[in-house]
Design an enzyme around this catalytic site. Structure first.
Site, short mmCIF file in Angstrom:
data_model
loop_
_atom_site.label_atom_id
_atom_site.label_comp_id
_atom_site.label_asym_id
_atom_site.label_seq_id
_atom_site.Cartn_x
_atom_site.Cartn_y
_atom_site.Cartn_z
N ARG A 51 -25.59 11.48 2.65
CA ARG A 51 -25.20 10.35 3.47
C ARG A 51 -24.84 10.75 4.90
NH1 ARG A 51 -20.74 7.31 0.28
NH2 ARG A 51 -20.18 9.49 0.31
N LYS A 148 -24.70 18.75 -15.15
CA LYS A 148 -23.62 18.25 -15.98
C LYS A 148 -22.50 17.75 -15.08
CE LYS A 148 -20.34 20.99 -17.71
NZ LYS A 148 -19.27 21.67 -16.95
N HIS A 178 -25.90 25.66 -17.00
CA HIS A 178 -26.16 26.93 -16.31
C HIS A 178 -25.96 28.13 -17.23
CE1 HIS A 178 -21.78 27.17 -15.62
NE2 HIS A 178 -21.95 28.44 -15.32
N LYS A 182 -28.08 32.26 -17.75
CA LYS A 182 -27.45 33.58 -17.67
C LYS A 182 -28.32 34.61 -18.39
CE LYS A 182 -22.71 31.94 -17.38
NZ LYS A 182 -21.96 32.52 -16.30
N GLU A 216 -11.42 32.16 -19.40
CA GLU A 216 -11.40 32.21 -17.94
C GLU A 216 -9.98 32.49 -17.46
OE1 GLU A 216 -14.32 29.31 -15.99
OE2 GLU A 216 -13.34 28.12 -17.52
N HIS A 240 -21.65 24.28 -22.86
CA HIS A 240 -21.88 25.73 -22.82
C HIS A 240 -21.69 26.41 -24.19
CE1 HIS A 240 -21.99 24.92 -18.65
NE2 HIS A 240 -20.72 25.07 -18.37
N LYS A 331 -8.73 27.95 -19.82
CA LYS A 331 -8.45 28.40 -18.44
C LYS A 331 -7.13 29.14 -18.44
CE LYS A 331 -11.43 25.29 -16.23
NZ LYS A 331 -12.71 25.98 -16.06
C1 BG6 Z 1 -18.57 24.91 -15.50
C2 BG6 Z 1 -17.27 24.26 -15.79
O1 BG6 Z 1 -19.62 24.21 -16.09
O2 BG6 Z 1 -18.56 26.25 -15.99
C3 BG6 Z 1 -16.12 25.05 -15.18
O3 BG6 Z 1 -17.26 22.94 -15.29
C4 BG6 Z 1 -16.17 26.49 -15.63
O4 BG6 Z 1 -14.87 24.46 -15.52
C5 BG6 Z 1 -17.56 27.07 -15.40
O5 BG6 Z 1 -15.20 27.21 -14.89
C6 BG6 Z 1 -17.67 28.46 -16.01
O6 BG6 Z 1 -18.90 29.03 -15.63
P1 BG6 Z 1 -19.04 30.61 -15.49
O7 BG6 Z 1 -20.47 30.79 -15.12
O8 BG6 Z 1 -18.09 31.06 -14.44
O9 BG6 Z 1 -18.70 31.19 -16.83
#
Ligand code: BG6
Length: 484
Positions: A51, A148, A178, A182, A216, A240, A331
């Site tokens: 935009r 997503k 994603h 990997k 994480e 994931h 987290k």
């Molecule tokens: C994302 C989530 O899809 O994946 C995040 O929304 C998360 O909350 C992330 O931190 C983790 O991805 P990676 O590649 O760092 O393991």
């Protein structure tokens, strides 16, 4: 090992939401790294569309900054970045109106692969798809890439699938998870289906249980608004962890081809039993004297959203009946680590007697960081004094085993975007897969809501709440340590 870069055809890639966070952090730096590796053809054109009122030069400056900040490395300094920026353009478009669409169309070339990346909220997918068709930018060969979250439950995912299906065939839709991009996640398939060694043991007869951990250290930071509506279950498990579970549990596909692989993954999801709520532990990280807790981060002192979840599930099919799968993610945990551990059963009979102790083979596949594999094997403890047994790891770091070129391995986004240009959907989720994953996830979340369940607090830097430990202890098992 020599890294091999397979060139892709010239393309026009339009990134809707080109000025947004994902584009700046992941998509554009990823494209730059592919450019540096020599994979991007001369005829590649990348157009940011959003935009904001901006011209090509303004967008190029923004892209240059993003790449310097998020991953250009040494190449930024040697003129390579300037060469890359020549491939970049920008068009202001109004996703909900008519503005900019003719200009955007005028930039596209007839004889090139055409891909449209929807790096925007799902609320705009329908508007974009409709305009791409309506203004004649997309045809039956064009590809659309969607991010997503793909919905927040089964109903919204179905609605999104239906909206996209009005304008595009399933073969044109690339739903990104994603994790599938990997390197080590793909290695799961190589390990399972490239070696004869593991497959005969890969079933309930030999496997006691499987643990999947994605831990994480980060907090929800600036994403509190999104995250608090989502929680670990929607943000990580539905997509994931589910993908990891599928790859570890699926039957061997006949070929490494998109639908052959996705059919097998879908069968796993459909064979998942509903999860008993006693088999779930939810947590929320607490504040400590140094840092705010989850509730401060999301600005809601009564938030009931989980930043941690652990659960036990079962796959009802011949291969896995009776073998539990334990999943956990959270987290603000002790370390950033993702691994899958296949814990094998005890030897059926110990010839060494009770003194030899209790031993098990464990195959652990480390997804990140320090990608690699360890296999715990039982051997004799050296020295005199009888037959004492000890478990030692056969430890293989992929980086060490493969040499320095492994550093050049593309990150998930780079690989996935190049797969879109190549037209290879193997590492993308099919609509039915996403829906099946939501169908399994929905009752879990609805159960929490119905019972008004509040997640248990856990200390930042810990392994999660006590309940998660109990989930395993009750079954006479224990989680592997979360360590870097
Ligand atoms: C994302 C989530 O899809 O994946 C995040 O929304 C998360 O909350 C992330 O931190 C983790 O991805 P990676 O590649 O760092 O393991």
């Amino acid at each position: 090992m020599v890294s091999r870069v397979i060139p892709v055809d010239p393309f026009d890639l339009v990134i809707f939401g080109g000025t947004g966070d994902l584009a700046r952090r992941k998509i554009l730096p990823g494209l730059f790294r592919r450019f540096c590796s020599g994979q991007m053809p001369d005829g590649a054109q990348i157009i940011g569309a959003a935009r904001s009122d901006m011209d090509d030069a303004g967008f190029r400056a923004m892209v240059g900054e993003a790449i310097r900040e998020f991953g250009g490395g040494r190449h930024c300094e040697d003129g390579t970045l300037d060469a890359f920026l020549e491939h970049i353009g920008y068009v202001t478009v109004d996703a909900r109106g008519d503005g900019g669409w003719h200009d955007l169309k005028a930039r596209l070339r007839d004889d090139k692969v055409r891909a449209f990346y929807f790096s925007v909220g799902p609320g705009l997918f329908g508007d974009l798809a409709e305009r791409l068709r309506g203004f004649g930018l997309a045809d039956d060969e064009s590809r659309v890439v969607v991010e997503k979250p793909f919905g927040k439950d089964l109903a919204t995912a179905k609605a999104l699938n239906a909206t996209l299906a009005q304008h595009f065939d399933e073969t044109q839709i690339y739903r990104i998870d994603h994790y599938l991009g990997k390197e080590t996640v793909q290695n799961l398939m190589a390990v399972r289906f490239g070696n004869v060694l593991f497959e005969p043991l890969w079933n309930a007869q030999y496997v006691d249980h499987i643990q999947i951990t994605v831990a994480e250290t980060v907090d929800v930071g600036g994403r509190g608004g999104y995250y608090d509506k989502s929680g670990a279950m929607r943000d990580m498990v539905q997509n994931h962890l589910m993908q990891l579970l599928c790859l570890i549990a699926m039957e061997p596909p006949a070929r490494f081809e998109p639908d052959a692989v996705r059919d097998e993954k879908l069968k796993v999801i459909r064979a998942l039993d509903p999860v008993d709520y006693h088999h779930i532990a939810r947590g929320q990280y607490d504040a400590d004297e140094h840092q705010p807790g989850y509730r401060e981060h999301v600005g809601d002192p009564r938030s009931k959203t989980e930043s941690f979840v652990a659960l036990k599930c079962h796959i009802s099919n011949w291969r896995w009946a009776g073998t539990p799968f334990y999943l956990r993610t959270g987290k603000k945990l002790r370390a950033r680590t993702s691994e899958i551990a296949v814990v094998f059963k005890d030897a059926p009979h110990s010839i060494f007697g009770a003194d030899a102790g209790h031993h098990r083979n464990v195959l652990a596949i480390r997804l990140q960081p320090n990608e690699g594999m360890t296999l715990d094997v039982t051997i004799k403890e050296p020295g005199p004094g009888g037959m004492r047994l000890v478990d030692v790891p056969l430890d293989m770091s992929f980086a060490e085993a493969l040499g320095p070129e492994v550093e050049e391995v593309p990150d998930a986004y780079e690989r996935l975007i190049m797969d879109v240009i190549r037209g290879n959907q193997t590492l993308f989720m099919r609509g039915d897969e996403v829906e099946a994953a939501w169908a399994w996830t929905d009752p879990i979340i609805e159960g929490w809501q119905k019972r008004g369940e509040v997640p248990k607090p856990y200390d930042a830097g810990s392994s999660g709440p006590e309940d998660a430990l109990m989930l395993m202890h009750r079954d006479g098992r224990k989680w592997r340590e979360i360590k870097a």
